[in-house]
Scaffold this motif. Structure first.
Motif, PDB file in Angstrom:
ATOM      1  N   LEU A 191      -8.641  26.886  35.772  1.00 14.39           N
ATOM      2  CA  LEU A 191     -10.094  26.938  35.937  1.00 14.39           C
ATOM      3  C   LEU A 191     -10.568  28.360  35.687  1.00 14.39           C
ATOM      4  O   LEU A 191     -10.014  29.316  36.252  1.00 14.39           O
ATOM      5  N   VAL A 192     -11.593  28.495  34.870  1.00 11.71           N
ATOM      6  CA  VAL A 192     -12.125  29.819  34.554  1.00 11.71           C
ATOM      7  C   VAL A 192     -13.639  29.721  34.432  1.00 11.71           C
ATOM      8  O   VAL A 192     -14.180  28.663  34.084  1.00 11.71           O
ATOM      9  N   GLN A 193     -14.314  30.811  34.742  1.00 10.54           N
ATOM     10  CA  GLN A 193     -15.766  30.838  34.620  1.00 10.54           C
ATOM     11  C   GLN A 193     -16.181  31.025  33.164  1.00 10.54           C
ATOM     12  O   GLN A 193     -15.417  31.573  32.363  1.00 10.54           O
ATOM     13  N   PRO A 194     -17.385  30.586  32.811  1.00  8.66           N
ATOM     14  CA  PRO A 194     -17.871  30.832  31.442  1.00  8.66           C
ATOM     15  C   PRO A 194     -17.796  32.311  31.099  1.00  8.66           C
ATOM     16  O   PRO A 194     -18.136  33.178  31.924  1.00  8.66           O
ATOM     17  N   GLY A 195     -17.325  32.581  29.885  1.00  9.06           N
ATOM     18  CA  GLY A 195     -17.140  33.950  29.448  1.00  9.06           C
ATOM     19  C   GLY A 195     -15.762  34.504  29.744  1.00  9.06           C
ATOM     20  O   GLY A 195     -15.412  35.595  29.275  1.00  9.06           O
ATOM     21  N   GLY A 196     -14.979  33.767  30.507  1.00  9.90           N
ATOM     22  CA  GLY A 196     -13.649  34.229  30.873  1.00  9.90           C
ATOM     23  C   GLY A 196     -12.603  33.949  29.812  1.00  9.90           C
ATOM     24  O   GLY A 196     -12.913  33.448  28.716  1.00  9.90           O
ATOM     25  N   SER A 197     -11.369  34.258  30.157  1.00  9.12           N
ATOM     26  CA  SER A 197     -10.260  34.129  29.211  1.00  9.12           C
ATOM     27  C   SER A 197      -9.076  33.417  29.855  1.00  9.12           C
ATOM     28  O   SER A 197      -8.879  33.485  31.070  1.00  9.12           O
ATOM     29  N   LEU A 198      -8.315  32.760  29.014  1.00  9.95           N
ATOM     30  CA  LEU A 198      -7.043  32.150  29.411  1.00  9.95           C
ATOM     31  C   LEU A 198      -6.066  32.301  28.249  1.00  9.95           C
ATOM     32  O   LEU A 198      -6.487  32.395  27.091  1.00  9.95           O
ATOM     33  N   ARG A 199      -4.789  32.283  28.577  1.00  5.73           N
ATOM     34  CA  ARG A 199      -3.755  32.317  27.549  1.00  5.73           C
ATOM     35  C   ARG A 199      -2.810  31.153  27.771  1.00  5.73           C
ATOM     36  O   ARG A 199      -2.194  31.045  28.833  1.00  5.73           O
ATOM     37  N   LEU A 200      -2.715  30.299  26.768  1.00 10.80           N
ATOM     38  CA  LEU A 200      -1.799  29.166  26.823  1.00 10.80           C
ATOM     39  C   LEU A 200      -0.504  29.513  26.094  1.00 10.80           C
ATOM     40  O   LEU A 200      -0.513  30.256  25.116  1.00 10.80           O
ATOM     41  N   SER A 201       0.582  28.947  26.601  1.00  9.10           N
ATOM     42  CA  SER A 201       1.883  29.096  25.944  1.00  9.10           C
ATOM     43  C   SER A 201       2.470  27.717  25.699  1.00  9.10           C
ATOM     44  O   SER A 201       2.256  26.792  26.482  1.00  9.10           O
ATOM     45  N   CYS A 202       3.217  27.597  24.622  1.00  8.78           N
ATOM     46  CA  CYS A 202       3.932  26.359  24.317  1.00  8.78           C
ATOM     47  C   CYS A 202       5.306  26.740  23.791  1.00  8.78           C
ATOM     48  O   CYS A 202       5.415  27.388  22.744  1.00  8.78           O
TER      49      CYS A 202
END
Length: 120
Positions: A11-22
């Motif tokens: 969960l992240v706020q608008p304007g935020g960042s996340l990094r996915l890994s696979c």
């Protein structure tokens, strides 16, 4: 067979960042492409970004300039850096790979998916 394991959603706020890994594992001869699709409730699954083993990167128009895909060919791992996230980015993100395995056939594989929710 190839197993794809995703991580990094949340969960992240608008304007935020996340990094996915696979991370891909198994008897992989060649990982021809690895990337991400997403599926939001009531919508069709769509390609987000994909990286080929030749270095070509493809993005859907709505994420260009905000998302960056990269891959580590030694680790057979792909990363999706997602910046400036918006509520419309909310979806289950699924890792997808096209790989040649020990059977010397090119097959498509999917991960289980990781939820990304953008909300204030």
């Amino acid at each position: 067979q190839v197993q794809l394991v995703e991580s990094g959603g949340g969960l992240v706020q608008p304007g935020g960042s996340l990094r996915l890994s696979c991370s891909a594992s198994g008897t992989i001869i060649s990982l021809d492409s690895i990337g991400w699709y997403r599926q939001a409730p009531g919508k069709q699954r769509e390609l987000v970004a994909v990286a080929t083993n030749g270095g070509r990167l493809t993005y859907t128009d709505s994420v260009k300039g905000r998302f960056t895909i990269s891959r580590d060919n030694v680790k057979n791992t792909a990363y999706l850096q997602m910046n400036s996230l918006q509520p419309d980015d909310t979806a289950v993100y699924l890792c997808n790979a096209m790989a040649v395995t020990g059977r010397l056939t090119l097959s498509e594989y999917w991960g289980q998916g990781t939820q990304v929710t953008v909300s204030s």
